[in-house]
Motif scaffolding. Sequence first.
Motif, PDB file in Angstrom:
ATOM      1  N   ASP A  20      15.029   1.066 -11.309  1.00  0.00           N
ATOM      2  CA  ASP A  20      16.387   0.519 -11.465  1.00  0.00           C
ATOM      3  C   ASP A  20      17.234   0.728 -10.212  1.00  0.00           C
ATOM      4  OD1 ASP A  20      16.334   3.189 -11.607  1.00  0.00           O
ATOM      5  OD2 ASP A  20      17.503   3.393 -13.466  1.00  0.00           O
ATOM      6  N   ASP A  21      16.603   0.758  -9.047  1.00  0.00           N
ATOM      7  CA  ASP A  21      17.383   1.043  -7.839  1.00  0.00           C
ATOM      8  C   ASP A  21      17.991  -0.209  -7.220  1.00  0.00           C
ATOM      9  OD1 ASP A  21      15.173  -0.155  -6.810  1.00  0.00           O
ATOM     10  OD2 ASP A  21      14.496   1.551  -5.610  1.00  0.00           O
ATOM     11  N   GLY A  22      17.703  -1.360  -7.803  1.00  0.00           N
ATOM     12  CA  GLY A  22      18.324  -2.578  -7.315  1.00  0.00           C
ATOM     13  C   GLY A  22      17.763  -3.096  -5.995  1.00  0.00           C
ATOM     14  N   LYS A  23      16.740  -2.447  -5.489  1.00  0.00           N
ATOM     15  CA  LYS A  23      16.159  -2.898  -4.219  1.00  0.00           C
ATOM     16  C   LYS A  23      14.895  -3.713  -4.489  1.00  0.00           C
ATOM     17  CE  LYS A  23      17.438   1.304  -1.701  1.00  0.00           C
ATOM     18  NZ  LYS A  23      16.874   2.532  -1.154  1.00  0.00           N
ATOM     19  N   PRO A  24      14.559  -4.614  -3.562  1.00  0.00           N
ATOM     20  CA  PRO A  24      13.262  -5.271  -3.714  1.00  0.00           C
ATOM     21  C   PRO A  24      12.135  -4.257  -3.526  1.00  0.00           C
ATOM     22  CG  PRO A  24      14.385  -6.028  -1.706  1.00  0.00           C
ATOM     23  CD  PRO A  24      15.312  -5.080  -2.398  1.00  0.00           C
ATOM     24  N   HIS A  25      11.145  -4.309  -4.388  1.00  0.00           N
ATOM     25  CA  HIS A  25       9.975  -3.435  -4.259  1.00  0.00           C
ATOM     26  C   HIS A  25       8.795  -4.253  -3.759  1.00  0.00           C
ATOM     27  CE1 HIS A  25      11.427  -0.262  -7.437  1.00  0.00           C
ATOM     28  NE2 HIS A  25      12.316  -0.501  -6.486  1.00  0.00           N
ATOM     29  N   TYR A  26       7.861  -3.561  -3.138  1.00  0.00           N
ATOM     30  CA  TYR A  26       6.659  -4.259  -2.685  1.00  0.00           C
ATOM     31  C   TYR A  26       5.419  -3.488  -3.087  1.00  0.00           C
ATOM     32  CZ  TYR A  26       9.698  -7.103   0.263  1.00  0.00           C
ATOM     33  OH  TYR A  26      10.660  -7.964   0.718  1.00  0.00           O
ATOM     34  N   LEU A  27       4.374  -4.274  -3.377  1.00  0.00           N
ATOM     35  CA  LEU A  27       3.040  -3.690  -3.538  1.00  0.00           C
ATOM     36  C   LEU A  27       2.207  -4.171  -2.358  1.00  0.00           C
ATOM     37  CD1 LEU A  27       0.884  -2.174  -5.243  1.00  0.00           C
ATOM     38  CD2 LEU A  27       0.350  -4.370  -6.309  1.00  0.00           C
ATOM     39  N   CYS A  28       1.509  -3.258  -1.721  1.00  0.00           N
ATOM     40  CA  CYS A  28       0.572  -3.653  -0.676  1.00  0.00           C
ATOM     41  C   CYS A  28      -0.821  -3.287  -1.159  1.00  0.00           C
ATOM     42  CB  CYS A  28       0.848  -2.928   0.639  1.00  0.00           C
ATOM     43  SG  CYS A  28       2.436  -3.351   1.355  1.00  0.00           S
ATOM     44  N   CYS A  29      -1.687  -4.268  -1.115  1.00  0.00           N
ATOM     45  CA  CYS A  29      -3.070  -3.982  -1.460  1.00  0.00           C
ATOM     46  C   CYS A  29      -3.827  -3.761  -0.156  1.00  0.00           C
ATOM     47  CB  CYS A  29      -3.666  -5.143  -2.241  1.00  0.00           C
ATOM     48  SG  CYS A  29      -5.446  -4.945  -2.451  1.00  0.00           S
ATOM     49  N   ASN A  30      -4.400  -2.586  -0.038  1.00  0.00           N
ATOM     50  CA  ASN A  30      -5.104  -2.234   1.192  1.00  0.00           C
ATOM     51  C   ASN A  30      -6.532  -2.774   1.147  1.00  0.00           C
ATOM     52  OD1 ASN A  30      -6.269  -1.070   3.412  1.00  0.00           O
ATOM     53  ND2 ASN A  30      -5.368   0.955   3.081  1.00  0.00           N
ATOM     54  N   ALA A  31      -6.720  -3.908   1.826  1.00  0.00           N
ATOM     55  CA  ALA A  31      -8.048  -4.516   1.917  1.00  0.00           C
ATOM     56  C   ALA A  31      -8.465  -4.530   3.385  1.00  0.00           C
ATOM     57  CB  ALA A  31      -8.027  -5.928   1.339  1.00  0.00           C
ATOM     58  N   ASP A  32      -8.075  -3.472   4.072  1.00  0.00           N
ATOM     59  CA  ASP A  32      -8.395  -3.369   5.499  1.00  0.00           C
ATOM     60  C   ASP A  32      -9.759  -2.714   5.691  1.00  0.00           C
ATOM     61  OD1 ASP A  32      -7.496  -3.790   8.246  1.00  0.00           O
ATOM     62  OD2 ASP A  32      -7.658  -1.629   8.412  1.00  0.00           O
ATOM     63  N   GLU A  33     -10.436  -2.442   4.618  1.00  0.00           N
ATOM     64  CA  GLU A  33     -11.751  -1.786   4.632  1.00  0.00           C
ATOM     65  C   GLU A  33     -12.407  -1.704   6.014  1.00  0.00           C
ATOM     66  OE1 GLU A  33     -15.179  -3.433   2.229  1.00  0.00           O
ATOM     67  OE2 GLU A  33     -14.840  -1.496   1.286  1.00  0.00           O
ATOM     68  N   SER A  34     -12.154  -0.608   6.696  1.00  0.00           N
ATOM     69  CA  SER A  34     -12.653  -0.460   8.060  1.00  0.00           C
ATOM     70  C   SER A  34     -13.364   0.859   8.278  1.00  0.00           C
ATOM     71  CB  SER A  34     -11.482  -0.525   9.055  1.00  0.00           C
ATOM     72  OG  SER A  34     -10.757  -1.703   8.897  1.00  0.00           O
ATOM     73  N   GLU A  35     -13.414   1.682   7.242  1.00  0.00           N
ATOM     74  CA  GLU A  35     -14.029   2.982   7.399  1.00  0.00           C
ATOM     75  C   GLU A  35     -15.537   2.789   7.548  1.00  0.00           C
ATOM     76  OE1 GLU A  35     -12.509   5.877   7.571  1.00  0.00           O
ATOM     77  OE2 GLU A  35     -14.370   7.050   7.638  1.00  0.00           O
ATOM     78  N   PRO A  36     -16.098   3.141   8.697  1.00  0.00           N
ATOM     79  CA  PRO A  36     -17.529   2.909   8.877  1.00  0.00           C
ATOM     80  C   PRO A  36     -18.327   3.500   7.714  1.00  0.00           C
ATOM     81  CG  PRO A  36     -16.559   3.474  10.962  1.00  0.00           C
ATOM     82  CD  PRO A  36     -15.482   3.641   9.925  1.00  0.00           C
ATOM     83  N   GLY A  37     -19.220   2.668   7.199  1.00  0.00           N
ATOM     84  CA  GLY A  37     -20.019   3.078   6.061  1.00  0.00           C
ATOM     85  C   GLY A  37     -19.540   2.464   4.762  1.00  0.00           C
ATOM     86  N   THR A  38     -18.390   1.818   4.779  1.00  0.00           N
ATOM     87  CA  THR A  38     -17.781   1.328   3.545  1.00  0.00           C
ATOM     88  C   THR A  38     -17.734  -0.199   3.542  1.00  0.00           C
ATOM     89  OG1 THR A  38     -16.347   3.242   3.813  1.00  0.00           O
ATOM     90  CG2 THR A  38     -15.844   1.750   2.007  1.00  0.00           C
TER      91      THR A  38
END
Lengths: 437, 522, 175
Positions: A79-97
Amino acid sequence: MGYPHKPHDREMPVLSKYFGDAGAISLDGWKQRGGYAALRKALGMAPTEITAIVKESGLRGRGGAGFPTGVKWSFMKLDDGKPHYLCCNADESEPGTFKDREIMRWTPHALIEGCAIGAYAIGAETCYVYIRGEFTEPIARMEAALREAYAAGILGPNAMGSGKTVNVYVHRGAGAYICGEETALMNSIEGRRGNPRIKPPFPAVAGVFGMPTTINNVETLAAVPHILNNGADWYRKIGRADNPKSTGTKLFSVCGNVQRPGNYEVPLGFPFKDFLYDLCGGPLPGRRFKAIIPGGISVPIQTVDEAEASFMDYEGFVEHGTMLGSGGVIVIDDHQNLVKQIARAARFFAHESCAQCTQCREGTGWTTRILERIVAGDGTSEDLDTLLEIADNMTGKTICVLSDSCAVPVVTGIGKFRGDFEALIKTKATVMVPAVV
Amino acid sequence: MADPKMINLTIEGRAVSVPAGTSILEAAKTAGVLIPHYCYHPGLPVAGVCRMCLVEVEKAPKLAPSCATAVADGQVVHVHSPKALEARKGVLEMLLINHPLDCPICDQAGECELQDYTYQEGRAEGRLREGKRFNPVEDFGGDVMYVANRCILCTRCVRFMDDVAQDAALNVSERGDRALIGKFEGKDLTHPWAGNVIDLCPVGALLSKDSLNKVRAWEVDRTASVCPGCSQGCNMIVETRDNLVVRLRPRANEEVNHFFMCDQGRLDYRWMNRQDRVEYPMVRRGDALAVTEWEGAVAEAAALLKGKRAFVLASPGLPNEALFLLSRLVKKTGGAGAFRVRQGDEAPLPGVNDLARRADLAPNGRGAELFGLARANAPLAGLQAGDVLVVADEELAGLDAPDVARAGAIVVIGTTLPAWARHAATVVLPITNVVEEEGTFTNLRGRVQRFRQARSGPGFSRPSWAVAADLLAALGESANYLLASEVFDALAAAHSEFAGMSYEALGLKGALVAGAGTGAVA
Amino acid sequence: MSADAPADAPHAAHGAPHTPVFVGQARAELDELGKRYPTKRALLLPALWMVQHARGWISEEAMAEVAEVLELTPAYVKGVVSFYTMYHQHPVGKHFIQVCTTSPCAVCGAEDVRDAFLRHTGCEALGVTSADGKYTVIEVECLGACGFATPVMINEDFLESVTPEKVPDILAGLK
């Protein structure tokens, strides 16, 4: 192992159930497989109810840190009246993953559904799916799926007729490992260099565009619809009976020197020994395992003994000197020059350091140069002490943990496989070192 | 507004009480503890990247970057604990591995924070066995040169251009240990305030082309002063060597210029060393000016003024002290006084409130007005036939010749002897310039600020206020002042705007004249 | 922005006069993307992708154009371009070949794959475009397909499980 591949009997395919099933990619196909029922249900609930269920399920972040997802969501002040955002982390860069890639390739709508539920639960109207630039096929699949979802009214200003606004957009990265760090990811979305930010402020207070933000990994969000469909209890019961802290299934990516590399979905707490020998088929013919890195290249290297004693969950790996991380299992056998591989890992971090913090910018490069010199046959016995001291200076002193991550293979490599280093230094040549397992 | 909540903590065993929100680094300063740092600068947004200011906070799992960590009640901070020292030693070693260690040929040597902290707490020897990274020197345009090999990537320069100058002309380019400060081809550092990046750079990476290879930090004397370039009155430090001004640099004053000064002010110092100065008092003997003693010259000037109106054409570059005494001369003779101010383009520094290079290219127009001198574009309009024109450190160029011709006689009080004065002046009284005397200016917001003497004046020249005082005394006024401070005391007693002020009270930061408001003057 | 943009866009020559990218359709596309973000700056990565798709690389003139369109400074844009390794600051070969050689692939023989590409393309060294302008081969850090060693990206095409033996056929298949 590419898809389609038949799951092993001991796997528990939840997220990976439709990997290799081309019919699941389209919206129609996804709906036929029960898709978007969870979103419909969610949009009829209060956001706090959803968060409570996710909290109850015990779901923890699948990107590496393992923070409880429901708790993270509850940090967002609705209820803070601010726009909220969701970021989905699909940067999958960890070697091995390479698990998120398969989720997006085969079940893009599963991720979109998870994103939409997550966004609604945290009071966000916008979710950015940050996909690393090299993932051309996952990006294309996600964009096609998003077009379908918008056309069908699942997303947009009146998501599924609920009157709620839910937008999901793909934001393409452009080649930077560090953008998988949540604050660097936000900077990258904002059109900046992917520099991690100092915390506090934490993203839930001031994240992307300075607004309250939640960042979740692809696998985490993709698990949410299943939790809503099957209930928190169902999810919570998946895992080791004696470890309630790690619940649900987890995708493990396996690569390196094993018979059957690929993605495997098992309940958390699965015995690592069975996993390596039974599911993955054990070492290549005539070879033996030498070292295992179970959670992406940033986690400590395990000896084979440590690995074989581990249970595959957050706590199980910590008990045996490493971490679950992103679930990227890198297997190194006795035909490899381990020092050379550690040098290669250091070079990776030197290449990817964002250049902000002194220890990381200079330390990753310096570490690499010393290791490469040792590999080239010009090492000295003092080098190992220097490496350890540099590693110490690089640990726990920087804005993010890339610096620490570079130190990890060095410290655990020298700590657990010192003989390999000493042999190289002694013989002053790049020779294959026999296994001392 | 309520007072901010005060936080009590302990830093290096000393009790500290600071407002909530203060960083540990700033809190430590109040206790007299300087935490070594590079990227932090009080005039810039916090970056927290150099990791030099790590300190140990009891009960915290990791060392804390003191620039980016706010104080908390009951915190116990150790700046010089073994753990913190070891961390900083590590940073210093890392900063030096790719650094050329070329202090003997580096302009920054002697005032280099990398050098200072390395001597203070760094390793005696480096352990790098590999080659060092190399990048060529680059001309950034303006007065700025970039020596990339010495750069420690603290990003102060980038943040200054981004957030303070608000002209993002610099960037961090590339990644990892290949990173360096970059600019765009064809876009030079021509922003009027860009030169500040040179001062902000804690090492020898950004250098002034103007002073390149000319100044060794340990050879110069430093004097607190005020920039005479415009009416902003930026506080500055005059650096002199062998009695010559070699460099001007900003001096911090939150109320006026924060930490900055503009390039024009910074680079406009050569006139302060002019060699073609009037060195002796002179009086007219026929067609020529003849050198004489001070007493004779002053007496002659006083004789000219006897029974005449003095019309003072004063420079708004003269200090309050001289202008005050000249205004008394006007009053004494029933004359008039005027001044004009050369105009330039205003060039604001957008990131700092109310800071600009002002259109008024003189430091003390406000002071001149306060003493009753009239600001005018044609200042000699009020000159009456037969008046004695007293030209105080001012030019006649650009003024109407018929106006000048009305003067009965001309007394020149000046630093130089312009061509016109050679045949028009009856008496010439040589004075010292702004870096050769002490005094005060009143800036456009009414802030009275002191400047000190940085070099000695040439020949027999005397401070502007001393000459004006002598002239008054010769006219029978009580004006027996030995020190500029005494003139100022008299001025403060005579003009209510300055009431209660003294040199001591002004200190290094100055004070506002009464009724100056809070900077509301347009 | 979209990954299914033309895989081998015409590569503008080094030093050739810059013709604006963001006119007509491209400008409209960028403006449309603008609705997704609360700031103009956020369009920087998408805009740079559009430039690279249109021109094959991102010249200084193109950076200046992007800067103007997004109300940024060219220096800022350049700092961002140089951060992200997928943006080309120089023209590259018609077929830009990225071979993953990070540890998981290195233990599976990725360096041999890299060498095979160098040998069969006639490129003198990593990063040096072949004399005929057709190929540039570079090592890339982890492509995120470690279980399918060795992954190789050729322009926007992502190949898995590449072995040295497969390299001649792969190259023959490139148009």
